[in-house]
Design an enzyme around this catalytic site. Structure first.
Site, PDB file in Angstrom:
ATOM      1  N   LYS A 173       0.815  -1.211   0.000  1.00 47.25           N
ATOM      2  CA  LYS A 173       0.000   0.000   0.000  1.00 47.25           C
ATOM      3  C   LYS A 173       0.854   1.269   0.000  1.00 47.25           C
ATOM      4  O   LYS A 173       1.763   1.420   0.823  1.00 47.25           O
ATOM      5  CB  LYS A 173      -0.920  -0.011   1.222  1.00 47.25           C
ATOM      6  CG  LYS A 173      -2.081   0.959   1.133  1.00 47.25           C
ATOM      7  CD  LYS A 173      -3.033   0.717   2.292  1.00 47.25           C
ATOM      8  CE  LYS A 173      -4.334   1.456   2.125  1.00 47.25           C
ATOM      9  NZ  LYS A 173      -5.242   1.219   3.276  1.00 47.25           N
ATOM     10  N   HIS A 174       0.508   2.167  -0.918  1.00 51.23           N
ATOM     11  CA  HIS A 174       1.253   3.422  -1.012  1.00 51.23           C
ATOM     12  C   HIS A 174       0.418   4.473  -1.730  1.00 51.23           C
ATOM     13  O   HIS A 174      -0.412   4.184  -2.578  1.00 51.23           O
ATOM     14  CB  HIS A 174       2.567   3.225  -1.769  1.00 51.23           C
ATOM     15  CG  HIS A 174       2.394   2.801  -3.198  1.00 51.23           C
ATOM     16  ND1 HIS A 174       1.963   1.539  -3.553  1.00 51.23           N
ATOM     17  CD2 HIS A 174       2.582   3.471  -4.364  1.00 51.23           C
ATOM     18  CE1 HIS A 174       1.896   1.449  -4.870  1.00 51.23           C
ATOM     19  NE2 HIS A 174       2.259   2.611  -5.391  1.00 51.23           N
ATOM     20  N   LEU A 175       0.639   5.713  -1.366  1.00 50.83           N
ATOM     21  CA  LEU A 175       0.129   6.865  -2.108  1.00 50.83           C
ATOM     22  C   LEU A 175       1.313   7.541  -2.773  1.00 50.83           C
ATOM     23  O   LEU A 175       2.455   7.419  -2.309  1.00 50.83           O
ATOM     24  CB  LEU A 175      -0.574   7.876  -1.189  1.00 50.83           C
ATOM     25  CG  LEU A 175      -1.865   7.460  -0.517  1.00 50.83           C
ATOM     26  CD1 LEU A 175      -1.588   6.972   0.895  1.00 50.83           C
ATOM     27  CD2 LEU A 175      -2.851   8.647  -0.471  1.00 50.83           C
TER      28      LEU A 175
END
Length: 360
Positions: A173-175
């Site tokens: 998970k990453h932005l």
């Protein structure tokens, strides 16, 4: 007592680390040309970035495995976002807490190894979390806080690709964050022009694909717990609208969701949130969510794939082939986005307000 800023002093750290990583060769910046394609009908100043050198970069289809940020061998999948981090790309890490009694969530900020925009960086969860899970209230708060802090000197835009058809290819998970050179993203003025009379009401922009927007205007006196709750609720409102819209489509236009129209099909198939693909764009002033039906647009004449991620729905599209660039110019960016999105809410939908765009 003043709550400490999230990732305090991040701006100078980003600039220094980017310069060092570029000099060391740990970060690969690709030159590109930006073509402005203003849409005359709706007035959005779309940007198409042409980067032919990226055509040589490995993709998932090559069997070599890659993502927005790094490549990995197919026989031994690696997680480039797991500690220990590549030091030249590491900027900072911090445990963000909602309040003093909260155990918090730990994040790291890493530079994007392959970038076409200087200082393109990532906010990643320190512990592995699936990219297919929605953003938590604390994750939305952390991303918004980073934008707010950096915005004092240079405006940025954050985006989140969620699901198989969203343009995401890294499971951790990453932005992602990019600086906005002129201080405004292409959609900013369009959103301002169509915002509802009641700013707390989510709304759909008059576009040929489904989209949901929530303005961000928290009370200036809000505490951190209040801010986390407020931002989390704004995001959940958009998720709820997307789920409801998909449910309606499963009954009225199942083909738009790739469902069999046969009566034996269950109307609720594919409604699980973890199965959905969507893109999220976040600025200091709004959250914008777009559900997806497919990742790539195929050009009509050459059948060249143009992968679209969240940046496309912020008005910025990347192409790697000159023929694809020419065909995107011909059809227009709006048609490209329409083909990879879902049909919009009908203007007579019960969720629409009297002006046709407010959502109850």
């Amino acid at each position: 007592m003043t709550t400490p800023a999230v990732f305090a002093g991040l701006g100078p750290k980003l600039k220094a680390q980017y310069t060092a990583a570029l000099k060391a060769g740990s970060l690969l910046f690709t030159e590109s040309d930006v073509v402005e394609l203003d849409d005359e009908d709706i007035g959005i100043p779309f940007e198409v970035r042409y980067a032919p050198a990226l055509a040589k970069k490995p993709t998932k289809a090559d069997g070599k495995g890659t993502n927005d940020d790094d490549a990995r061998p197919a026989d031994k999948p690696a997680d480039p976002f797991a500690p220990p981090y590549q030091q030249d790309l590491f900027v900072a890490e911090e445990t963000v807490k909602e309040d003093d009694d909260d155990s918090g969530e730990s994040f790291a900020i890493l530079l994007n190894k392959f970038c076409v925009t200087p200082r393109h960086f990532l906010l990643v969860t320190k512990e592995f979390r699936k990219q297919t899970t929605p953003l938590s209230p604390l994750e939305v708060f952390t991303a918004w806080s980073v934008l707010k802090q950096l915005g004092a000197r240079e405006k940025h835009l954050a985006f989140f690709n969620c699901g198989d058809e969203s343009g995401a290819s890294q499971p951790h998970k990453h932005l992602q964050f990019i600086p906005i050179s002129n201080g405004m993203a292409p959609f900013d003025s369009f959103i301002d022009a169509h915002k509802p009379a009641k700013p707390q009401t989510p709304f759909q922009l008059p576009l040929p694909y489904a989209n949901f927007t929530a303005l961000i205007d928290p009370p200036s006196s809000a505490s951190r717990p209040d801010l986390v709750s407020y931002l989390g609720q704004r995001f959940v409102e958009l998720l709820d609208l997307m789920i409801d819209h998909r449910r309606r489509l499963s009954l009225s236009d199942p083909a738009a969701l790739g469902l069999d129209a046969d009566a034996s099909e269950q109307p609720t198939r594919g409604i699980r949130l973890s199965d959905m693909s969507y893109n999220v764009v976040l600025t200091q002033r709004y959250l914008h969510l777009v559900p997806r039906r497919r990742e790539k647009y195929l050009t009509a004449r050459s059948s060249l794939p143009v992968s679209i991620n969240s940046l496309g729905f912020a008005g910025m599209v990347l192409v790697k082939d000159e023929r694809a660039l020419d065909e995107v110019k011909e059809v227009g960016v709006l048609e490209v986005l329409k083909q990879v999105g879902l049909p919009p809410l009908d203007i007579v939908d019960a969720h629409l307000g009297e002006d046709g765009n407010e959502l109850a």
